[in-house]
Design a protein around this motif. Structure first.
Motif, PDB file in Angstrom:
ATOM      1  N   MET A 277       0.861  -1.180   0.000  1.00  0.00           N
ATOM      2  CA  MET A 277       0.000   0.000   0.000  1.00  0.00           C
ATOM      3  C   MET A 277       0.900   1.232   0.000  1.00  0.00           C
ATOM      4  SD  MET A 277      -1.522   2.776   1.670  1.00  0.00           S
ATOM      5  CE  MET A 277      -0.523   2.648   3.154  1.00  0.00           C
ATOM      6  N   THR A 278       0.584   2.199  -0.831  1.00  0.00           N
ATOM      7  CA  THR A 278       1.321   3.458  -0.849  1.00  0.00           C
ATOM      8  C   THR A 278       0.334   4.613  -0.710  1.00  0.00           C
ATOM      9  OG1 THR A 278       2.956   2.468  -2.341  1.00  0.00           O
ATOM     10  CG2 THR A 278       2.973   4.878  -2.154  1.00  0.00           C
ATOM     11  N   ASN A 279       0.591   5.487   0.253  1.00  0.00           N
ATOM     12  CA  ASN A 279      -0.264   6.661   0.430  1.00  0.00           C
ATOM     13  C   ASN A 279      -0.031   7.685  -0.673  1.00  0.00           C
ATOM     14  OD1 ASN A 279      -1.944   6.266   2.629  1.00  0.00           O
ATOM     15  ND2 ASN A 279      -0.426   6.942   4.131  1.00  0.00           N
ATOM     16  N   LEU A 280      -1.066   8.386  -1.033  1.00  0.00           N
ATOM     17  CA  LEU A 280      -0.964   9.495  -1.982  1.00  0.00           C
ATOM     18  C   LEU A 280      -1.247  10.779  -1.205  1.00  0.00           C
ATOM     19  CD1 LEU A 280      -2.984   7.898  -4.938  1.00  0.00           C
ATOM     20  CD2 LEU A 280      -0.503   7.913  -4.617  1.00  0.00           C
ATOM     21  N   LEU A 281      -0.203  11.553  -0.984  1.00  0.00           N
ATOM     22  CA  LEU A 281      -0.320  12.788  -0.205  1.00  0.00           C
ATOM     23  C   LEU A 281      -0.277  13.995  -1.125  1.00  0.00           C
ATOM     24  CD1 LEU A 281       2.186  12.030   2.731  1.00  0.00           C
ATOM     25  CD2 LEU A 281      -0.231  11.399   2.533  1.00  0.00           C
ATOM     26  N   GLY A 282      -1.093  14.991  -0.834  1.00  0.00           N
ATOM     27  CA  GLY A 282      -1.065  16.241  -1.593  1.00  0.00           C
ATOM     28  C   GLY A 282      -1.123  15.989  -3.089  1.00  0.00           C
ATOM     29  N   ASP A 283      -0.165  16.554  -3.783  1.00  0.00           N
ATOM     30  CA  ASP A 283      -0.158  16.479  -5.248  1.00  0.00           C
ATOM     31  C   ASP A 283       0.099  15.087  -5.809  1.00  0.00           C
ATOM     32  OD1 ASP A 283      -0.770  19.102  -5.504  1.00  0.00           O
ATOM     33  OD2 ASP A 283       1.243  19.782  -6.061  1.00  0.00           O
ATOM     34  N   ASP A 284       0.524  14.134  -4.961  1.00  0.00           N
ATOM     35  CA  ASP A 284       0.678  12.742  -5.442  1.00  0.00           C
ATOM     36  C   ASP A 284      -0.589  12.299  -6.168  1.00  0.00           C
ATOM     37  OD1 ASP A 284       3.040  12.721  -4.033  1.00  0.00           O
ATOM     38  OD2 ASP A 284       2.367  11.320  -2.481  1.00  0.00           O
ATOM     39  N   ILE A 285      -1.721  12.816  -5.715  1.00  0.00           N
ATOM     40  CA  ILE A 285      -3.005  12.349  -6.240  1.00  0.00           C
ATOM     41  C   ILE A 285      -3.185  12.730  -7.711  1.00  0.00           C
ATOM     42  CG2 ILE A 285      -4.419  14.393  -5.664  1.00  0.00           C
ATOM     43  CD1 ILE A 285      -5.446  10.717  -5.083  1.00  0.00           C
TER      44      ILE A 285
END
Lengths: 360, 360
Positions: free
Chosen positions: A314-322
């Motif tokens: 699992m990898t989180n998507l923070l801020g602009d990662d999305i």
């Protein structure tokens, strides 16, 4: 002590305090099971509202709104531990709240949390309460450096923390606490961080998902990987400790317990009385996710089996990662979970991806 | 002919005509992707309403309601093929409807559907149009018995059908049609029933889930099993036929194509211009389900990979079957999907379970 009760049938309404991504994913899981959700949150644009049958926009101290909410639902849970205990107590007087105020009180106070861990026989960092600069100086002398000063309450994802590398840092660190009750913790030497997502049902039965290996960046979870590299012995101990917490707190629902893993010892870092970011991998690698597991417990259903069918990261998507969503969704074996938040502020949890690999 | 367009970003609103279990599961899949749903359905207690951001209760011929709906969403799809084509045409004049009226018209008319299958080079049962008792007598003479008489429109799950075993059945069969335009189909000798859940994106790319083996009871799907026992050659042919349908209809979205499998031949039975009951297994055995696949297509996103991580058997829960939910959820490796319908009428689709077995 065991608890007993009747399962809420499909069609029943689960009330959820908090309307963020955890509430949203709980509501999606409830939807699969034929249960309705009513979300209670102060923010008018809460992501969980979009997937729930009903919602209330009100503050957690608005007793008229809480009373109306209580009258419209069959059981209540909360999606984050900074809900005021008073709100949970107010609701507990009216209907089942799972988990209840007891777990919330412990999880809201790092001192109580660490003390309970020790009482349960678990190792933790050394710690001392700090309510003044004098306290802090004495605590640093006793515990040594490096050490970490944290507010005892309302901290998460590295907020309200200061590292102390030597006597020179003491005053600045105390200033960051802004006079709030704090705790000094020794710096634990660890090789890896792991967590256990465990659950306890209304019937007292417990189940734990496989131990997860976590990597943090800037104090925020970055990846969770299963299987972990932790030894079977330490993994079993982590699960055992999580179960002790569940039993002692007469807990109903999913709990996340974070650990630091040293060479031959496992230290409790903190507990979360809710579904946990490090359990998001269960959505795509198990038949029953942590969200379904929590809803089952809250509704008084039997817990699900925690079997895993795939290896997963699992990898989180923070801020602009999305913003990379359109590229990410082209990747075979990847599942995107987008929280539907409008504004991608830096560091804000906007979504996550689970990357599956078939086992064997 | 290829199509082109821009992907609707998360936060966009997908309009869904129809509020049953398929709409509900589409809305849950959209929720995972950060998309909102607005459900349009005539029934005030539609199951999909409980998991959607917005809903409209109105008839499909209510143009004022359709216009308001069109103004509130970014693209539209439908969850069942008995939506009036006029409603879809009305909406198509205002915004993208995926799949559009073309596919709907074919799927609503068994004669057009069979004729198109033949045109695409696929085998079908022998068939003849029947608009009178005289037609039927001639058709029976030409096609022979046993044969099946069906209304050309608005039939599903065995409704509007009559079996003709010999000349003695002809008058009674015609009476069942109540004068509606009908089709006589020869009785195809088959060993098994399979289906293909295929999708076409806005960019013209296509993807198909693995061929599924289906067992019906009383004309209603009972189980879907993957892997199927069909040969690789016939499975490939089934996928090829599904792709021909998608291309010919300039289709965007998920389509279900049902086949009868004879000794060395595969017959098209019917197509469904929507997510399909025989694709429910993808929810728990794949990273991207048929519901997510359809939402991706409707939103103009890239299609997902159709990888399968587990063997699986889907079983429908009809009517009182659903009452066993509390026992079913105790079974390891089982995922319950409960549609949240209030009334368990006999034969009504109330939910389904997916039973996973790890591969290998």
């Amino acid at each position: 002590m065991s608890v007993a009760g009747k399962a809420l049938p499909p069609g029943s309404v689960i009330g959820i305090l908090g309307g963020g991504q955890l509430g949203r994913m709980l509501a999606l899981a409830a939807g699969q099971l034929g249960l309705k959700c009513h979300i209670f949150a102060p923010e008018a644009d809460s992501p969980a509202f979009h997937v729930a049958a009903a919602h209330t926009v009100a503050g957690y101290r608005d007793e008229a709104a809480l009373a109306a909410f209580a009258a419209s639902v069959d059981a209540v849970t909360y999606e984050f531990e900074n809900v005021p205990v008073e709100a949970v107590r107010f609701l507990e007087a009216r209907l089942p709240v799972r988990p209840g105020a007891k777990a919330l009180e412990v999880a809201q106070d790092r001192l109580k949390e660490k003390a309970l861990a020790r009482q349960l026989g678990a190792a933790t960092a050394e710690f001392a309460p700090v309510n003044s600069l004098t306290d802090l100086q004495a605590a640093v002398a006793a515990i040594g450096t490096p050490a970490i000063l944290k507010t005892t309450r309302f901290g998460y994802d590295g907020k309200g923390q200061a590292r102390i590398n030597g006597a020179a840092d003491v005053e600045a660190a105390w200033a960051i606490m802004k006079g709030q009750p704090s705790i000094l913790e020794s710096f634990v030497r660890f090789e890896r961080e792991v967590s256990v997502i465990a659950a306890r049902g209304l019937d007292g039965r417990m189940a734990a998902f496989e131990v997860t290996e976590n990597v943090h960046r800037n104090h925020v979870l970055h990846t969770s990987t299963v299987p972990s590299q932790v030894s079977q012995e330490l993994a079993a101990e982590a699960v055992f400790i999580a179960q002790r917490f569940l039993e002692t707190l007469d807990y109903v629902g999913v709990m996340g317990v974070e650990f630091f893993v040293g060479e031959d010892v496992i230290y409790v870092n903190e507990i979360a009385p809710r579904v946990h970011n490090s359990g998001h991998w269960t959505q795509d690698a198990c038949s029953v996710s942590q969200f379904e597991q929590h809803i089952r417990a809250v509704a008084g259903w039997p817990l699900g089996a925690t079997l895993r069918h795939s290896d997963v990261v699992m990898t989180n998507l923070l801020g602009d990662d999305i913003l990379a969503w359109e590229t990410l969704v082209r990747e075979p074996g990847l599942a995107l979970h987008h929280y539907g938040k409008t504004e991608a502020r830096p560091g804000r949890k906007m979504g996550h991806v689970n990357r599956l690999r078939s086992r064997g």
